[in-house]
Scaffold this active site. Structure first.
Site, PDB file in Angstrom:
ATOM      1  N   ASP A   8       0.878  -1.170   0.000  1.00 41.69           N
ATOM      2  CA  ASP A   8       0.000   0.000   0.000  1.00 41.69           C
ATOM      3  C   ASP A   8       0.922   1.228   0.000  1.00 41.69           C
ATOM      4  OD1 ASP A   8       0.916   0.422   2.610  1.00 41.69           O
ATOM      5  OD2 ASP A   8      -1.065   0.439   3.528  1.00 41.69           O
ATOM      6  N   CYS A  65       3.380  -2.692   4.039  1.00 42.06           N
ATOM      7  CA  CYS A  65       2.468  -1.605   4.392  1.00 42.06           C
ATOM      8  C   CYS A  65       3.233  -0.753   5.409  1.00 42.06           C
ATOM      9  CB  CYS A  65       1.117  -2.128   4.904  1.00 42.06           C
ATOM     10  SG  CYS A  65       1.143  -2.982   6.491  1.00 42.06           S
ATOM     11  N   THR A  67       3.220  -0.749   8.734  1.00 39.70           N
ATOM     12  CA  THR A  67       3.760  -1.549   9.842  1.00 39.70           C
ATOM     13  C   THR A  67       4.138  -2.966   9.424  1.00 39.70           C
ATOM     14  OG1 THR A  67       1.535  -2.311  10.351  1.00 39.70           O
ATOM     15  CG2 THR A  67       2.317  -0.361  11.548  1.00 39.70           C
ATOM     16  N   HIS A  98      10.632 -23.239  10.160  1.00 43.47           N
ATOM     17  CA  HIS A  98       9.643 -23.942  10.986  1.00 43.47           C
ATOM     18  C   HIS A  98       8.199 -23.792  10.500  1.00 43.47           C
ATOM     19  CE1 HIS A  98      12.328 -24.254  14.850  1.00 43.47           C
ATOM     20  NE2 HIS A  98      12.882 -24.785  13.777  1.00 43.47           N
ATOM     21  N   HIS A 133       8.091 -30.234  11.950  1.00 45.83           N
ATOM     22  CA  HIS A 133       7.412 -28.969  11.636  1.00 45.83           C
ATOM     23  C   HIS A 133       6.336 -29.153  10.575  1.00 45.83           C
ATOM     24  CE1 HIS A 133      10.233 -27.069  14.222  1.00 45.83           C
ATOM     25  NE2 HIS A 133      11.239 -27.623  13.548  1.00 45.83           N
TER      26      HIS A 133
HETATM   27  C1  RB5 Z   1      -1.764   3.194   6.298  1.00 40.67           C
HETATM   28  O1  RB5 Z   1      -1.725   4.484   6.825  1.00 40.67           O
HETATM   29  C2  RB5 Z   1      -1.389   2.182   7.368  1.00 40.67           C
HETATM   30  O2  RB5 Z   1      -2.438   2.039   8.266  1.00 40.67           O
HETATM   31  C3  RB5 Z   1      -1.047   0.856   6.735  1.00 40.67           C
HETATM   32  O3  RB5 Z   1      -0.003   1.023   5.835  1.00 40.67           O
HETATM   33  C4  RB5 Z   1      -0.579  -0.242   7.666  1.00 40.67           C
HETATM   34  O4  RB5 Z   1       0.427   0.205   8.500  1.00 40.67           O
HETATM   35  C5  RB5 Z   1      -1.613  -0.960   8.416  1.00 40.67           C
HETATM   36  O5  RB5 Z   1      -1.340  -1.921   9.162  1.00 40.67           O
END
Ligand code: RB5
Length: 146
Positions: A8, A65, A67, A98, A133
């Site tokens: 994203d 993304c 995070t 694993h 595993h």
């Molecule tokens: C987008 O702002 C953010 O929420 C997305 O990239 C991600 O971190 C969500 O888990």
């Protein structure tokens, strides 16, 4: 080994860095977007990349993304996907050894490009250990059939 890659907007810059890394390593990839830093929704992006893995068109996927967490949650809803959100080398290695993970999820706001390239290399180059595993991975896959 064809690799699906997607992000994203939160992971876009890191995806572009990793594309260059894959090019340098001569690893073929299919880029499922996004293609600009404009805001988009990570579940929409995870779906086609993960479907390419489930269908066998791609061997593994690299998803990004902000995070690494949201896109891993979306990916893990798709039958046949074992996605790991990770930001340390031990986890990147052991999720292959694993868990036979087929999707690696990284956070563009969490890891820098140098560490991300190391995590990608460990993920792509480490084989599944099998043995005891395999039974556990089979049990994970049974959960999605229940
Ligand atoms: C987008 O702002 C953010 O929420 C997305 O990239 C991600 O971190 C969500 O888990």
């Amino acid at each position: 080994m064809m690799i699906a890659i997607a992000s994203d907007h939160g992971g876009f810059a890191l995806k572009q860095e990793i594309l260059e890394h894959l090019k340098k390593r001569g690893i073929p990839y299919e880029d499922f977007g996004c293609y600009t830093a404009e805001s988009c929704d990570y579940p929409d992006i995870a779906k086609p990349a993960c479907e390419a893995v489930v269908s066998g068109r791609c061997e593994k996927a690299l998803l990004f993304c902000g995070t690494g967490i949201g896109i891993s949650m979306a990916a893990n809803k798709i039958k046949g996907i074992r996605a790991c959100a990770c930001s340390d080398t031990f986890s990147a290695k052991y999720t292959r050894l694993h868990n036979d993970a087929n999707v690696l999820c990284l956070g563009g706001r969490v890891v820098g490009p140098g560490l991300a390239a190391e995590l990608v290399d460990l993920f792509l180059d480490t084989p599944f250990e099998g043995g005891r595993h395999q039974l556990r991975v089979d049990k994970i896959m049974e959960l999605e059939r229940e």
